[in-house]
Design an enzyme around this catalytic site. Structure first.
Site, mmCIF file in Angstrom:
data_model
loop_
_atom_site.group_PDB
_atom_site.id
_atom_site.type_symbol
_atom_site.label_atom_id
_atom_site.label_comp_id
_atom_site.label_asym_id
_atom_site.label_seq_id
_atom_site.Cartn_x
_atom_site.Cartn_y
_atom_site.Cartn_z
ATOM 1 C CG HIS A 197 -0.697 3.774 -6.644
ATOM 2 N ND1 HIS A 197 -0.674 5.047 -7.152
ATOM 3 C CD2 HIS A 197 -0.865 3.905 -5.307
ATOM 4 C CE1 HIS A 197 -0.824 5.915 -6.170
ATOM 5 N NE2 HIS A 197 -0.948 5.246 -5.032
ATOM 6 C CG HIS A 211 -3.497 4.605 -13.552
ATOM 7 N ND1 HIS A 211 -2.451 5.176 -14.224
ATOM 8 C CD2 HIS A 211 -3.214 4.753 -12.237
ATOM 9 C CE1 HIS A 211 -1.579 5.654 -13.360
ATOM 10 N NE2 HIS A 211 -2.022 5.419 -12.138
#
Length: 138
Positions: A53, A103
């Site tokens: 992303h 993440h």
């Protein structure tokens, strides 16, 4: 873009997006095989490093800002506001990936660097290669 700037620049843009949003992040994910943080707030699978992303948003919004600055924006105020707005989008996406615990901070920083590197390489190819328009520089 295809109609206004031509097929070569459309291919250049598409190749940049594909490389920075999909190809390079997936290659690095399968090389590093880093597991995601424990207990994410949303269900997710796959490897963690780098953040796809972050790489994708940096590539997309960064490259889009360059295209807008080069070919579309005329007002000086727009040439200042648009890059700042796009940088804010990128930052918010990076923060959201860490907040959702999908993440680590290093993953999103690496993803952002992948996007910046892709844009830099793309600009170099544009300046020295096949996609350059007459008298148009980055």
């Amino acid at each position: 873009m295809w109609r206004k700037l031509g097929v070569r620049l459309a291919i250049w843009a598409g190749a940049t997006f594909f490389t920075g949003e999909l190809l390079i992040p997936q290659i690095f994910k399968h090389i590093t095989l880093r597991q995601r943080p424990d207990d994410p707030l949303i269900p997710i699978s796959g490897y963690s490093f780098p953040s796809g992303h972050a790489a994708g948003s940096t590539t997309f919004y960064g490259f889009l800002a360059i295209l807008l600055l080069l070919f579309y924006l005329k007002k000086k105020s727009s040439k200042v506001v648009v890059p700042i707005l796009f940088a804010l989008f990128i930052l918010l996406i990076m923060i959201s990936r860490v907040y959702l615990s999908v993440h680590y901070p290093s993953d999103v920083i690496a993803g952002c660097l992948v996007g910046i590197g892709t844009i830099t390489l793309s600009a170099f190819i544009y300046e020295h290669g096949f996609f350059r328009l007459k008298n148009r520089r980055l």
